[in-house]
Design an enzyme around this catalytic site. Structure first.
Site, PDB file in Angstrom:
ATOM      1  CD  GLU A  87     -67.572  25.763  45.159  1.00 33.59           C
ATOM      2  OE1 GLU A  87     -67.684  26.057  43.962  1.00 33.59           O
ATOM      3  OE2 GLU A  87     -67.375  24.591  45.563  1.00 33.59           O
ATOM      4  CD  GLU A  94     -66.720  22.237  40.143  1.00 31.54           C
ATOM      5  OE1 GLU A  94     -66.538  21.310  40.949  1.00 31.54           O
ATOM      6  OE2 GLU A  94     -67.134  23.361  40.493  1.00 31.54           O
TER       7      GLU A  94
END
Length: 257
Positions: free
Chosen positions: A143, A240
């Protein structure tokens, strides 16, 4: 409509961690993710998932000692043994929890270390790890993270991640596309997502700039949710974000998703 997974490290913090599974299910979520499970017994976590009727979408490999500046080992020259140990630990948890995806954190570039050396290390680590993960039915994802939240983090852009993924050349190594980080570092969200869709294995969302609910801030998420549907993305979308007030009170955005 995308499949939303509640991030239990950031959401439902009004209750203890082990109570967040039920809270997420009661709020309508079918899946969950969290940063790190290693404080708890994997069997206990699996029982919480099953009791709440939830699917585990994702968690991260052990990142090291945060107090010493560790943010993962994936791209850290000289930390290969730490990476291997973190991978083995995560695979064991994933076998119990049932998730396919594991996020490999790259880490912060050490002083005096070139980015080229970090690139080579991450590629080598992923090449070594991919067959081990594949044998357990797991996919490793990397990521890009913005340099405002984690200054010095090695992996920052989708093109950088793509080059690494293509150099590894394993079917079970892919991209975690976080619209929050992409907006801060790159922008052009729709076209960037479409460009890299072929390697996207997981998506995360949050409002920009404060990382609150996706309907707070500068990103037009309803448009992006429609885009995901049009493009055929059928993976999880991890929420998130840090609720601006209360977690349940802030979930109105899901009704129009």
């Amino acid at each position: 409509m995308p499949k939303f997974a509640a991030n239990l490290s950031m959401m439902f913090t009004e209750v203890d961690f082990l109570d967040r599974f039920d809270a997420a299910a009661m709020a309508g979520f079918k899946g969950v993710e969290f940063l790190f499970p290693y404080e708890w017994d994997a069997v206990e976590l699996r029982a919480k998932l099953e009791a709440a009727g939830l699917t585990q979408a994702l968690f991260n490999l052990f990142p090291g000692d945060f107090s010493k500046g560790d943010r993962g080992f994936g791209a850290m020259p000289g930390r290969e043994a730490d990476f291997d140990a973190a991978l083995d630990q995560a695979l064991g948890y994933a076998d119990t929890l049932g998730n396919q995806l594991l996020h490999v954190m790259s880490g912060i570039v050490p002083a005096g270390t070139s980015r080229e050396a970090c690139t080579e290390t991450l590629i080598a680590n992923l090449k070594r790890a991919a067959p081990k993960a594949a044998a357990r039915g797991k996919t490793l994802i990397i990521e890009p993270i913005n340099t405002r939240d984690i200054p010095g983090y090695f992996l920052n852009t989708q093109d950088q991640a793509r080059a690494i993924i293509e150099a590894v050349g394993a079917d079970n190594v892919g991209l975690q596309f976080d619209f929050y980080h992409v907006q801060i570092m790159e922008g052009d969200l729709a076209k960037t997502f479409e460009k890299h869709l072929d390697i996207v294995r997981h998506v995360q969302i949050a409002g920009v700039p404060e990382r609150h609910e996706p309907n707070v801030g500068e990103i037009n998420y309803p448009y992006l949710f429609d885009l995901m549907d049009r493009l055929g993305y059928d993976g999880w979308v991890g929420c998130e974000y840090r609720p601006k007030a209360g977690t349940v009170e802030g979930l109105g955005w899901m009704k129009g998703a």
